[in-house]
Write a protein that holds these residues in place. Structure first.
Motif, PDB file in Angstrom:
ATOM      1  N   ASN A 164       0.815  -1.214   0.000  1.00  0.00           N
ATOM      2  CA  ASN A 164       0.000   0.000   0.000  1.00  0.00           C
ATOM      3  C   ASN A 164       0.850   1.266   0.000  1.00  0.00           C
ATOM      4  N   ALA A 165       2.078   1.165   0.523  1.00  0.00           N
ATOM      5  CA  ALA A 165       2.936   2.352   0.625  1.00  0.00           C
ATOM      6  C   ALA A 165       3.648   2.678  -0.672  1.00  0.00           C
ATOM      7  N   ILE A 166       3.880   1.677  -1.515  1.00  0.00           N
ATOM      8  CA  ILE A 166       4.584   1.910  -2.778  1.00  0.00           C
ATOM      9  C   ILE A 166       3.652   2.598  -3.770  1.00  0.00           C
ATOM     10  N   ASN A 167       4.126   3.709  -4.338  1.00  0.00           N
ATOM     11  CA  ASN A 167       3.308   4.464  -5.276  1.00  0.00           C
ATOM     12  C   ASN A 167       4.180   5.007  -6.409  1.00  0.00           C
ATOM     13  N   ASP A 168       3.602   5.852  -7.246  1.00  0.00           N
ATOM     14  CA  ASP A 168       4.322   6.370  -8.419  1.00  0.00           C
ATOM     15  C   ASP A 168       5.555   7.178  -8.034  1.00  0.00           C
ATOM     16  N   ARG A 169       5.529   7.810  -6.853  1.00  0.00           N
ATOM     17  CA  ARG A 169       6.648   8.652  -6.439  1.00  0.00           C
ATOM     18  C   ARG A 169       7.747   7.877  -5.719  1.00  0.00           C
ATOM     19  N   THR A 170       7.480   6.616  -5.381  1.00  0.00           N
ATOM     20  CA  THR A 170       8.473   5.821  -4.650  1.00  0.00           C
ATOM     21  C   THR A 170       9.679   5.554  -5.537  1.00  0.00           C
ATOM     22  N   LYS A 171      10.784   6.190  -5.215  1.00  0.00           N
ATOM     23  CA  LYS A 171      11.982   6.080  -6.041  1.00  0.00           C
ATOM     24  C   LYS A 171      13.030   5.168  -5.406  1.00  0.00           C
ATOM     25  N   LEU A 172      13.105   5.215  -4.071  1.00  0.00           N
ATOM     26  CA  LEU A 172      14.155   4.482  -3.362  1.00  0.00           C
ATOM     27  C   LEU A 172      13.571   3.872  -2.094  1.00  0.00           C
ATOM     28  N   ILE A 173      13.953   2.637  -1.840  1.00  0.00           N
ATOM     29  CA  ILE A 173      13.534   1.934  -0.627  1.00  0.00           C
ATOM     30  C   ILE A 173      14.770   1.695   0.226  1.00  0.00           C
ATOM     31  N   THR A 174      14.700   2.078   1.492  1.00  0.00           N
ATOM     32  CA  THR A 174      15.835   1.891   2.403  1.00  0.00           C
ATOM     33  C   THR A 174      15.504   0.822   3.426  1.00  0.00           C
TER      34      THR A 174
END
Length: 428
Positions: A164-174
Motif C-alpha cells: 500500500n505504501a509503494i506508489n508512483d513517487r516511490t523512487k528508493l527503498i531503504t
C-alpha cells in the motif's frame, strides 16, 4: 600468575569468572560454526585481493586532488568483488556510516521523489537526514517525501502495508539490516532478499539501498547477493577490521555508485578525485582482517546473550537464535543498570579505562545517550563498546571487541559492575 589471578587484578571476581566459565562450556558448537563462517569470508576476501593483484604500489600515499590514485581505485575494485557488485565507492572522505547513507540517499533521490522504509522507523541519526526531525539540508527540505511501513508485532515484514505504501513517487527503498536502538530482530541477507524481490515485483524500477552496518561478514552472503542496488556501511565497523581510522563504503550498481561519487565530490569529478592521505595500508589490511575480527565480536555477542539471559534479562537476539549482526541488545530495565553495565565495558577498555561514562545529549539523538567506548579509533563500533538511549525499555547495545578474548573480559566486567551495584544476583 594464574589466569584467575590476572582477572582479579583487572577487577573480575572469582565468582563472576566462574559463572562465565559455566556459560562458555555450552558454547563450543556455536563458536565452531562462527569460525567456519570466518574461514569462508577470509577466503572470499583473499580471493578478491588476489584477483585484483594487490601489491606494494597500492599502499602509496596521495595528496591534493588524488588523480590517478591506483591504490584507492584498486581498493574499490576489491570491495566490489567482495560484495559481488558492479562498482564501489570506498573513501576516507566519508566520515561515518550516517554520512555514507546520506550520500547514497541524496545522490539517488530528486525533488518530488519519495523514500520508503518498509522496516519501520530508521536509526536515530537518519531522522534528521530524512527530515523526520527538522534539520538543515534534510531530504525533506529538498522536496523528497518520506513514507514508512511498520513491522508486524512479531518483527516480521508487513507485506500488505508495504504494498500500500509503494506508489508512483516511490523512487528508493531503504532497508536497515541491524536493529539500531530498537529491540526488533536483525534481518538476514536472505530475509532482505525476499523483501527486495517483493518490492521490485510491485515496482520493478525502484532502487533498494541496504544499511549494512554491523552485518558485514557475519554471514557468508551479503544483501548485495540478493538484489540490493546499494549496500552501505562504515569502515570503523566490521569491514575496517579495527585498523581503518575513518571511512565508509557504498557498493552497488554502476549507475548508483556513479551518482554517489558525484554527490560526495562534485558533478563532473566523481571518483577521479579524493586523495588517500596515506591510509591505504590500514584500509587494505583492515579489510583482510575483517572476517576474523567480526568473528571475535560475534562470539562476544553470543556469550553476552547466554550470560545475561540466564540472569533473567531479555536479550535480542536471544541465547539460541541465529545471528545476523554483531550487536547484542540486553534489556536492563533501569537507568542505573545501564550506567553500571557501561561502566564495566569502559573499565575493560585499553584506552580511557579510568573514565566514568555518563549519559549526555549526543548530537543526532532525541534523548540522552550513554556510551562506553575506550577505543583506539574514536567511535569505532568494531572495538569493544556499549551504548544506548536513556529511555524505555532501558536496553543497552553491546558490540565489538577486536579479539574474542577482549569481548569476554568486557562482558565479565559489565556483570561485575552490576553485581557491585546490587542490581543482579548470581545463581547458586
Amino acid at each position: 600468575m594464574e589466569l584467575q589471578e590476572i582477572y582479579q587484578k583487572i577487577g573480575v571476581s572469582p565468582e563472576v569468572y566462574e559463572y562465565g566459565e559455566k556459560i562458555l562450556s555450552g558454547l563450543r558448537a556455536r563458536f565452531e560454526a562462527i569460525d567456519q563462517t570466518a574461514e569462508y569470508n577470509q577466503a572470499k576476501v583473499l580471493a578478491a585481493m588476489q584477483e585484483h593483484r594487490v601489491n606494494a604500489t597500492h599502499f602509496a600515499a596521495t595528496t591534493g586532488y588524488g588523480y590517478n590514485d591506483g591504490g584507492r581505485d584498486n581498493l574499490e575494485r576489491v570491495y566490489a568483488s567482495v560484495f559481488h557488485t558492479e562498482a564501489a565507492l570506498v573513501r576516507p572522505q566519508i566520515t561515518c556510516g550516517t554520512h555514507a547513507l546520506a550520500v547514497a540517499l541524496s545522490a539517488n533521490l530528486l525533488p518530488g521523489d519519495e523514500l520508503l522504509s518498509p522496516v519501520g522507523a530508521p536509526y536515530d541519526t537518519l531522522e534528521e537526514v530524512i527530515g523526520i526531525r527538522d534539520s538543515k539540508c534534510s531530504l525533506r527540505e529538498y522536496g523528497v517525501s518520506y513514507a514508512q511501513a511498520d513491522l508486524l508485532p512479531d518483527g516480521s515484514f508487513d507485506y500488505d502495508a508495504v504494498r500500500n505504501a509503494i506508489n508512483d513517487r516511490t523512487k528508493l527503498i531503504t532497508i536497515q539490516r541491524s536493529k539500531g536502538y530498537a529491540t526488533r530482530p536483525t534481518f538476514s541477507p536472505a530475509q532482505i532478499g525476499e523483501l527486495i524481490s517483493f518490492c521490485k515485483t510491485i515496482k520493478p524500477d525502484v532502487k533498494v539501498m541496504v544499511d549494512n552496518c554491523y552485518g558485514e561478514f557475519v554471514d557468508t552472503v551479503e544483501p548485495s547477493d540478493f538484489g540490493a542496488d546499494m549496500v552501505v556501511g562504515s569502515l570503523i565497523k566490521n569491514p575496517g577490521g579495527g585498523l581503518a581510522p575513518i571511512g565508509g563504503y557504498i557498493c552497488g550498481t554502476q549507475e548508483c555508485v556513479d551518482r554517489c561519487a558525484c554527490r560526495l565530490s562534485a558533478p563532473g569529478l566523481g571518483q577521479e578525485v579524493g586523495a588517500n592521505l596515506g591510509l591505504m595500508p590500514a584500509l587494505y589490511q583492515g579489510l583482510f582482517l575483517a572476517p576474523t575480527v567480526t568473528a571475535g565480536a560475534l562470539k562476544g555477542a553470543v556469550f553476552a546473550a547466554n550470560l545475561y539471559e540466564k540472569l533473567g534479562f531479555a536479550c535480542v537476539p536471544n541465547a539460541t537464535e541465529p545471528r545476523f549482526d554483531i550487536i547484542q541488545a540486553v534489556t536492563l530495565g533501569s537507568r542505573e543498570a545501564m550506567v553500571a553495565f557501561c561502566k564495566g565495558i569502559q573499565a575493560a577498555a585499553p584506552v580511557d579505562s579510568y573514565v566514568t561514562p555518563e549519559p549526555w545529549a549526543m548530537p543526532g539523538y532525541d534523548s540522552e545517550v550513554i556510551m562506553a567506548a575506550g577505543a583506539f579509533v574514536q567511535g569505532s563500533s568494531i572495538e569493544l563498546s556499549a551504548d544506548g538511549p536513556i529511555r524505555e525499555p532501558y536496553a543497552v547495545y553491546f558490540q565489538g571487541g577486536l579479539t574474542w578474548q577482549h569481548a569476554k573480559i568486557g562482558i565479565l566486567m559489565s556483570l561485575q559492575k552490576l553485581l557491585e551495584a546490587g542490581l543482579v544476583v548470581l545463581p547458586e
